[in-house]
Design an enzyme around this catalytic site. Sequence first.
Site, PDB file in Angstrom:
ATOM      1  CG  ASP A  68       5.517  53.409  36.212  1.00  0.00           C
ATOM      2  OD1 ASP A  68       5.290  53.023  37.255  1.00  0.00           O
ATOM      3  OD2 ASP A  68       6.435  53.467  35.717  1.00  0.00           O
ATOM      4  CD  GLU A 101       4.209  55.843  40.220  1.00  0.00           C
ATOM      5  OE1 GLU A 101       4.898  55.340  41.306  1.00  0.00           O
ATOM      6  OE2 GLU A 101       4.691  56.099  39.100  1.00  0.00           O
TER       7      GLU A 101
HETATM    8  C1  NOJ Z   1       6.736  53.147  39.745  1.00  0.00           C
HETATM    9  C2  NOJ Z   1       6.250  51.630  39.933  1.00  0.00           C
HETATM   10  O1  NOJ Z   1       4.865  51.727  40.704  1.00  0.00           O
HETATM   11  C3  NOJ Z   1       7.438  51.019  40.307  1.00  0.00           C
HETATM   12  O2  NOJ Z   1       7.016  49.729  40.742  1.00  0.00           O
HETATM   13  C4  NOJ Z   1       8.427  50.921  39.364  1.00  0.00           C
HETATM   14  O3  NOJ Z   1       9.706  50.569  40.035  1.00  0.00           O
HETATM   15  C5  NOJ Z   1       8.948  52.351  38.846  1.00  0.00           C
HETATM   16  N1  NOJ Z   1       7.660  53.172  38.786  1.00  0.00           N
HETATM   17  C6  NOJ Z   1       9.420  52.445  37.408  1.00  0.00           C
HETATM   18  O4  NOJ Z   1       8.622  52.002  36.746  1.00  0.00           O
END
Ligand code: NOJ
Length: 550
Positions: A210, A286
């Site tokens: 993440d 991500e």
């Molecule tokens: C990306 C995640 O996919 C999302 O759902 C989240 O709110 C943010 N990062 C913060 O962790």
Amino acid sequence: MADSPTSISDKWWHSAAVYQVYPRSFFDGNGDSLGDLVGVQSKLPYLKKLGIDAIWLSPFYPSPQHDSGYDVADPRDVDSIYGTLSDTQSLIDASHELDIKVMVDLVPNHVSIDHPWFQAALASPPGSKERARFHFLDAGEQPPNNWVSMFGGPAWTQITEANGELGQCYLHVFDSSQPDLNWTNPDVAADWIDTLKFWLDRGVDGFRVDVAHGLAKDMTYADLPDPVGLTEALRFDLDDGSTEAAERRLLIENSGFFDRDELQEIYREWRKVLDSYPGDRMAVSEAWVPAHRAGRYVSPTSLHQIFGFDFLVVAWSASVMQETIKKAIAAVQAVGAPPTWALSNHDSPRVVTRLGGGETGLARARALAMVAHALPGSIYVYQGEELGLPDAPLADSDREDPVFFRTNGAQKGRDGARVPLPWTASSAPYGFTESESATWLPQPDHWSQLSVEAEDFDAASTLNLYRASLDQREQFRGEVRFIDSGDSEVMIFARDNGIHMAVNTGLEAYSLPEFLLEAEIMLDSEVVKILGDKTEVLPPNCARWFRVFT
Ligand code: NOJ
């Protein structure tokens, strides 16, 4: 033959179809009206039949759920609403028996305010080693700098010190319930190595990282020239050659908290850990970065994959799509990595809705899936995408997403894409739970025909289209070779063995060229199997796969 990014390889993740499970909305296995790990395990046969190679589980860790679990209080345990640690082991083992790989989500940029480290930091004085694991700064009348939260509002929250007075501020690039970790602190790096090993020891095959581009910060905390612009810039593809694009690129390259060089060292250490385990363990980042920066996250000394987010935003235009695909492949090819494709995820509008909603949106979403599934690399399928679910309409009073609250409702947030799945052709809760209580987000009244049960029996359903395309995509090999269709609204490309993909994004039917008229039709996004007299044209909002015999 040496591995090329577009050739099939022995690494499972080079070409895998990965299914994203958002646990609270997937299936309730224990009758408490929330999805859970036992529920996921009970649906493995469904996932196997769908034809996926791996599942990625969004966070199931202990959490006060201020951001649906992306606010983690302990990354090495399981929240009781989702089950137990032994449920994770059972799910990993059962998946492996079905030859399904398992990926778990890691959230290393921040923790929850309930994490013991943050609680200890609150209880300790400024300058303490407990505070040094976060970004605590002294505040005056104003926050320490002008950084803006990705969810809206300032990126700093001021705390009340033990003496009852207003005190320091802590940094949170997301919600105030998600304090950012200070990755220059050795405790932080060491603890995450422990977390990696904890899940690798339990047999997970990979990680979704993440906010992988966010861990390192400018430790001088300098003001940004345009903090709001930066937040917006991160959502654009920066390579269209325009002046605006150049300006956006400058903002990102000078960002205080995203895509910084210091990240390289963090992932170098992670890679050593992953490589020290048997099997092809992997990590996908991500990282919302422009195409020309994507290669920084994928290399033999960094992570393995970066999410390709282009199809989350790409316009319904064949010519735009073609350029997007070329750029996305080139960006990772430069570092010898395979591309990845995603039409939707829990942070984005569902693809049916994004592409216009209704029958048109559904037709386009089905066609776009066939484009993505025909490309080299791996694909990520978000739960419910295979059913053609649209975003659920929600009342503001139903919403839970912090984005809605932090923007005072100016942005509706992501809840519409997170509604529990419909399993049976009945009425809400459509077999999702046996509980009489309402589901955490209400399901629409008209989802019976979009349920797994209804679509299972309908040969032309989106579910059966996905099953067929995931099955057939295994035959696809080789580079993507674009062919001039003579129409800017029609994209045609070829792969090896005579396989071709054509998609029509225009308003008129497209008369197929001679060489495709004689080809075998492998799959069609509109009618799945039987085409009748439609074979000579490609209708609007339709994609088709052909095998050309030479
Ligand atoms: C990306 C995640 O996919 C999302 O759902 C989240 O709110 C943010 N990062 C913060 O962790």
